[in-house]
Design an enzyme around this catalytic site. Structure first.
Site, mmCIF file in Angstrom:
data_model
loop_
_atom_site.group_PDB
_atom_site.id
_atom_site.type_symbol
_atom_site.label_atom_id
_atom_site.label_comp_id
_atom_site.label_asym_id
_atom_site.label_seq_id
_atom_site.Cartn_x
_atom_site.Cartn_y
_atom_site.Cartn_z
ATOM 1 N N TYR A 52 43.090 40.543 43.746
ATOM 2 C CA TYR A 52 43.340 39.467 44.704
ATOM 3 C C TYR A 52 44.734 39.475 45.331
ATOM 4 O O TYR A 52 44.984 38.722 46.281
ATOM 5 C CB TYR A 52 43.146 38.091 44.042
ATOM 6 C CG TYR A 52 41.787 37.818 43.465
ATOM 7 C CD1 TYR A 52 40.667 38.582 43.803
ATOM 8 C CD2 TYR A 52 41.607 36.772 42.561
ATOM 9 C CE1 TYR A 52 39.431 38.314 43.247
ATOM 10 C CE2 TYR A 52 40.373 36.496 42.007
ATOM 11 C CZ TYR A 52 39.286 37.270 42.340
ATOM 12 O OH TYR A 52 38.073 36.997 41.796
ATOM 13 N N LYS A 82 41.667 39.462 35.811
ATOM 14 C CA LYS A 82 40.516 40.363 35.688
ATOM 15 C C LYS A 82 40.915 41.826 35.837
ATOM 16 O O LYS A 82 41.801 42.164 36.618
ATOM 17 C CB LYS A 82 39.457 40.009 36.745
ATOM 18 C CG LYS A 82 39.064 38.542 36.740
ATOM 19 C CD LYS A 82 38.023 38.209 37.794
ATOM 20 C CE LYS A 82 37.898 36.702 37.949
ATOM 21 N NZ LYS A 82 38.969 36.131 38.763
#
Length: 317
Positions: A52, A82
């Site tokens: 992200y 993640k």
């Protein structure tokens, strides 16, 4: 803010998390400012990922929140990040988490998830992944590396994202530490009843992403916010469609990650805990036609382990 006990990792997670994945992308300062506003409003669970580009601004926002006295210690916030597919190889899991910790400027995170059940050619973090770069994931060795990260105290809990019941069974068959969380798409238009029931039986908390259908993103849909059923309930109750959808998700006993950088909507999204849906309203929502928003098509490849979206989700489409 209600909290839910994680069965694996023995800690609590705020039921409503704040998402930091932006599509289209935004600059770091915008993310940092949004996180600071979220902390001021009462959010304490923040969701990021290597993919992200939001780990660093999230970390900066937490430092500023500490300096401004908005929070008293790092322990007041719950951070999820993640593992990206290119690092989903046994020897790269620990270095990937160490990079995440450096980006966030923290000693540990609270939850580390395998982002998708597929690996890709080691190297650069990129999306979309080139068709020829997909590789099967060695679930056993990658999960063992995730367990080592927890044993080292670099993450308090570990879990997965976008895993079907069948793929979870594969993880559980060799796991010494069970996944604490499976983060997947859940909303009134994709209710995941079978998966939620399976996860509850295994002591795995489902955390919903795209709880409002990811409207405005490249893969999203207006199906939730434009749903006649959701809007009928919203109008009758003097609530927004988003609030009704989030309340429904809360009542499923799952966690939710909701993303909005609009301060009014950030505040609205928190206002779901002092009222409840009636049995009749729940029944109507339960009858909404089902369609998956995030098909996972970008993770299929003629060269990779999943040639079709049916193979990614093991038929749960």
């Amino acid at each position: 803010m209600p909290k839910i006990n994680l069965k694996s990792g023995s800690q609590k997670i705020s039921v409503l998390g704040f998402g930091t994945a932006s599509d289209p992308p935004v600059d770091s300062e915008t993310t940092k400012s949004a996180v600071l506003q979220a902390i001021q409003l009462g959010y304490r669970h923040f969701d990021t990922a290597a993919l992200y580009n939001s780990e660093q601004p999230l970390g900066e926002a937490i430092v500023e929140a500490l300096n401004r006295g908005l929070i008293k210690s790092r322990d007041e916030v719950f951070i999820t990040s993640k593992l990206w597919c290119s690092d989903a190889h046994a020897q790269f899991v620990l270095p990937a988490l160490q990079k995440t910790l450096k980006n966030l400027n923290v000693d540990y995170i609270d939850l580390y998830l395998i982002h998708w059940p597929v690996s890709s050619k080691p190297g650069i973090v990129e999306y979309p992944i080139k068709a020829e770069d997909f590789l099967p994931m060695d679930f056993k060795s990658v999960w063992a590396a995730m367990e080592e990260c927890q044993r080292l105290g670099l993450t308090k809990s570990i879990g997965v994202s976008n895993f079907s019941c069948k793929k979870l069974e594969e993880i559980l068959s060799t796991a010494n530490i069970s996944p604490a969380v499976n983060q997947v798409e859940v909303n009134p238009c994709w209710q995941q009843k079978k998966l939620i029931e399976f996860c509850k039986a295994k002591g795995i908390l489902v955390v919903a992403y795209s709880p409002l259908g990811a409207a405005g993103t490249f893969y999203g849909s207006n199906g939730v916010l434009d749903s006649p059923v959701i809007n009928q309930i919203a109008n009758a109750r003097g609530k927004s469609a988003g609030q009704v959808a989030l309340r429904w998700e809360f009542e499923q006993g799952i966690g939710v990650v909701v993303k909005s950088f609009n301060k009014d909507r950030m505040k609205q999204n928190l206002e779901i805990f002092d009222w409840s849906l009636s049995d009749e309203e729940l029944k109507k929502i339960g009858e909404i036609p089902q369609v998956r928003t995030n098909t996972g098509a970008d993770y299929t490849s003629i060269y990779g382990p999943y040639k079709t979206i049916e193979e990614i989700w093991d038929g749960d489409i």
